[in-house]
Write a protein that holds these residues in place. Structure first.
Motif, PDB file in Angstrom:
ATOM      1  N   ALA A 179      46.257  16.377  48.889  1.00  0.00           N
ATOM      2  CA  ALA A 179      45.984  14.786  48.293  1.00  0.00           C
ATOM      3  C   ALA A 179      46.253  13.758  49.503  1.00  0.00           C
ATOM      4  O   ALA A 179      47.353  14.592  50.266  1.00  0.00           O
ATOM      5  CB  ALA A 179      47.296  14.307  47.741  1.00  0.00           C
TER       6      ALA A 179
ATOM      7  N   ASP B 118      38.434   7.368  45.559  1.00  0.00           N
ATOM      8  CA  ASP B 118      39.979   8.141  44.755  1.00  0.00           C
ATOM      9  C   ASP B 118      39.181   8.066  43.832  1.00  0.00           C
ATOM     10  O   ASP B 118      38.741   7.682  42.940  1.00  0.00           O
ATOM     11  CB  ASP B 118      40.670   7.281  45.133  1.00  0.00           C
TER      12      ASP B 118
ATOM     13  N   ASN C  36      39.855  10.981  48.562  1.00  0.00           N
ATOM     14  CA  ASN C  36      41.261  11.455  47.850  1.00  0.00           C
ATOM     15  C   ASN C  36      40.552  12.395  46.695  1.00  0.00           C
ATOM     16  O   ASN C  36      40.499  12.051  45.940  1.00  0.00           O
ATOM     17  CB  ASN C  36      42.438  10.913  47.927  1.00  0.00           C
TER      18      ASN C  36
ATOM     19  N   SER D 191      41.534  11.072  42.021  1.00  0.00           N
ATOM     20  CA  SER D 191      42.679  11.081  41.889  1.00  0.00           C
ATOM     21  C   SER D 191      43.356  10.877  39.863  1.00  0.00           C
ATOM     22  O   SER D 191      43.982  11.550  40.020  1.00  0.00           O
ATOM     23  CB  SER D 191      44.172  11.087  42.914  1.00  0.00           C
TER      24      SER D 191
END
Length: 95
Positions: free
Chosen positions: A61, A81, A53, A83
């Protein structure tokens, strides 16, 4: 769902697993349905798959409902991830 973790413990290798790590396509924004189909197709490959992600680069996303569905697939083994969203990571850990 496991988060990506190093396989080194101290100075020795405890387990080595070869896997793939794939993000959503870079040049096209996908709906969550399209994203799910994308990862389903990739999960049919011969190696375990980590989802990646990184919405700042991929324009899409990986949503929590999408993760909830994908985590039931045996060849999808975890999530990386990037993000920077602590609330998102906390929600993923709670799945």
């Amino acid at each position: 769902m496991r988060l990506a973790t190093p396989f080194l413990h101290g100075s020795s290798v405890s387990t080595v697993t070869i896997s793939r790590c794939r993000a959503p396509p870079l040049l096209r924004r996908l709906s969550q349905f399209e994203l799910r189909k994308w990862f389903e197709a990739l999960a049919e490959g011969p190696l375990p798959l980590f989802l990646y992600n990184m919405p700042s680069c991929c324009q899409t996303a990986i949503g929590l409902d999408t993760l909830r569905f994908l985590r039931t697939m045996p060849n999808i083994v975890g999530l990386k991830d990037s993000s920077g969203d602590a609330a998102y990571v906390s929600s993923v850990v709670s799945l």
